[in-house]
Design a protein around this motif. Structure first.
Motif, PDB file in Angstrom:
ATOM      1  N   ASP A  62       0.857  -1.180   0.000  1.00  0.00           N
ATOM      2  CA  ASP A  62       0.000   0.000   0.000  1.00  0.00           C
ATOM      3  C   ASP A  62       0.893   1.229   0.000  1.00  0.00           C
ATOM      4  O   ASP A  62       1.821   1.334   0.817  1.00  0.00           O
ATOM      5  CB  ASP A  62      -0.909   0.017   1.225  1.00  0.00           C
ATOM      6  N   LEU A  63       0.609   2.127  -0.923  1.00  0.00           N
ATOM      7  CA  LEU A  63       1.413   3.342  -1.074  1.00  0.00           C
ATOM      8  C   LEU A  63       0.556   4.577  -0.850  1.00  0.00           C
ATOM      9  O   LEU A  63      -0.650   4.566  -1.087  1.00  0.00           O
ATOM     10  CB  LEU A  63       2.013   3.408  -2.478  1.00  0.00           C
TER      11      LEU A  63
ATOM     12  N   ASP B  97       4.340  16.468  -0.738  1.00  0.00           N
ATOM     13  CA  ASP B  97       5.555  16.966  -1.399  1.00  0.00           C
ATOM     14  C   ASP B  97       5.912  16.148  -2.642  1.00  0.00           C
ATOM     15  O   ASP B  97       6.968  16.328  -3.231  1.00  0.00           O
ATOM     16  CB  ASP B  97       6.723  17.022  -0.427  1.00  0.00           C
ATOM     17  N   GLY B  98       5.030  15.213  -3.043  1.00  0.00           N
ATOM     18  CA  GLY B  98       5.246  14.455  -4.268  1.00  0.00           C
ATOM     19  C   GLY B  98       6.054  13.179  -4.097  1.00  0.00           C
ATOM     20  O   GLY B  98       6.343  12.499  -5.073  1.00  0.00           O
ATOM     21  N   VAL B  99       6.420  12.838  -2.883  1.00  0.00           N
ATOM     22  CA  VAL B  99       7.199  11.629  -2.616  1.00  0.00           C
ATOM     23  C   VAL B  99       6.256  10.493  -2.248  1.00  0.00           C
ATOM     24  O   VAL B  99       5.331  10.680  -1.454  1.00  0.00           O
ATOM     25  CB  VAL B  99       8.208  11.873  -1.467  1.00  0.00           C
ATOM     26  N   TRP B 100       6.495   9.304  -2.837  1.00  0.00           N
ATOM     27  CA  TRP B 100       5.706   8.127  -2.498  1.00  0.00           C
ATOM     28  C   TRP B 100       6.223   7.521  -1.207  1.00  0.00           C
ATOM     29  O   TRP B 100       7.420   7.475  -0.965  1.00  0.00           O
ATOM     30  CB  TRP B 100       5.780   7.082  -3.610  1.00  0.00           C
ATOM     31  N   ARG B 101       5.321   7.042  -0.368  1.00  0.00           N
ATOM     32  CA  ARG B 101       5.688   6.425   0.906  1.00  0.00           C
ATOM     33  C   ARG B 101       4.987   5.076   1.019  1.00  0.00           C
ATOM     34  O   ARG B 101       3.806   4.965   0.714  1.00  0.00           O
ATOM     35  CB  ARG B 101       5.276   7.321   2.043  1.00  0.00           C
ATOM     36  N   VAL B 102       5.727   4.050   1.427  1.00  0.00           N
ATOM     37  CA  VAL B 102       5.131   2.743   1.696  1.00  0.00           C
ATOM     38  C   VAL B 102       4.407   2.831   3.031  1.00  0.00           C
ATOM     39  O   VAL B 102       4.988   3.214   4.043  1.00  0.00           O
ATOM     40  CB  VAL B 102       6.206   1.631   1.746  1.00  0.00           C
ATOM     41  N   VAL B 103       3.120   2.472   3.015  1.00  0.00           N
ATOM     42  CA  VAL B 103       2.309   2.537   4.222  1.00  0.00           C
ATOM     43  C   VAL B 103       2.238   1.168   4.889  1.00  0.00           C
ATOM     44  O   VAL B 103       2.301   1.053   6.106  1.00  0.00           O
ATOM     45  CB  VAL B 103       0.886   3.032   3.895  1.00  0.00           C
ATOM     46  N   GLU B 104       2.101   0.129   4.057  1.00  0.00           N
ATOM     47  CA  GLU B 104       1.949  -1.222   4.608  1.00  0.00           C
ATOM     48  C   GLU B 104       2.398  -2.248   3.582  1.00  0.00           C
ATOM     49  O   GLU B 104       2.199  -2.062   2.384  1.00  0.00           O
ATOM     50  CB  GLU B 104       0.485  -1.463   4.970  1.00  0.00           C
ATOM     51  N   ILE B 105       2.988  -3.328   4.052  1.00  0.00           N
ATOM     52  CA  ILE B 105       3.348  -4.457   3.203  1.00  0.00           C
ATOM     53  C   ILE B 105       2.681  -5.683   3.804  1.00  0.00           C
ATOM     54  O   ILE B 105       2.725  -5.896   5.014  1.00  0.00           O
ATOM     55  CB  ILE B 105       4.875  -4.672   3.148  1.00  0.00           C
ATOM     56  N   GLY B 106       2.034  -6.487   2.942  1.00  0.00           N
ATOM     57  CA  GLY B 106       1.374  -7.697   3.412  1.00  0.00           C
ATOM     58  C   GLY B 106       1.723  -8.878   2.526  1.00  0.00           C
ATOM     59  O   GLY B 106       2.314  -8.746   1.461  1.00  0.00           O
TER      60      GLY B 106
END
Length: 53
Positions: A13-14, A19-28
């Motif tokens: 989940d991203l 600010d335009g940067v992608w961040r990983v929210v969750e990995i399953g």
């Protein structure tokens, strides 16, 4: 980095920050994943089987 986990199925989940940067929210491990309702099951299975390691 995700490929390095070595899992056969994975979900990531991203979120796109302000600010335009992608961040990983969750990995399953993909157990709660499903195909999009607009995709026929046979098309998904064909695509998955077409990829060989």
């Amino acid at each position: 980095m995700v490929a390095a986990l070595g899992l056969p199925f994975i979900t990531v989940d991203l979120a796109l920050r302000a600010d335009g940067v992608w961040r990983v929210v969750e990995i399953g491990d993909g157990q709660v994943s499903d195909r999009p309702a607009t995709t026929e099951p046979s098309k998904l299975i064909t695509a998955l089987l077409a990829r060989t390691p």
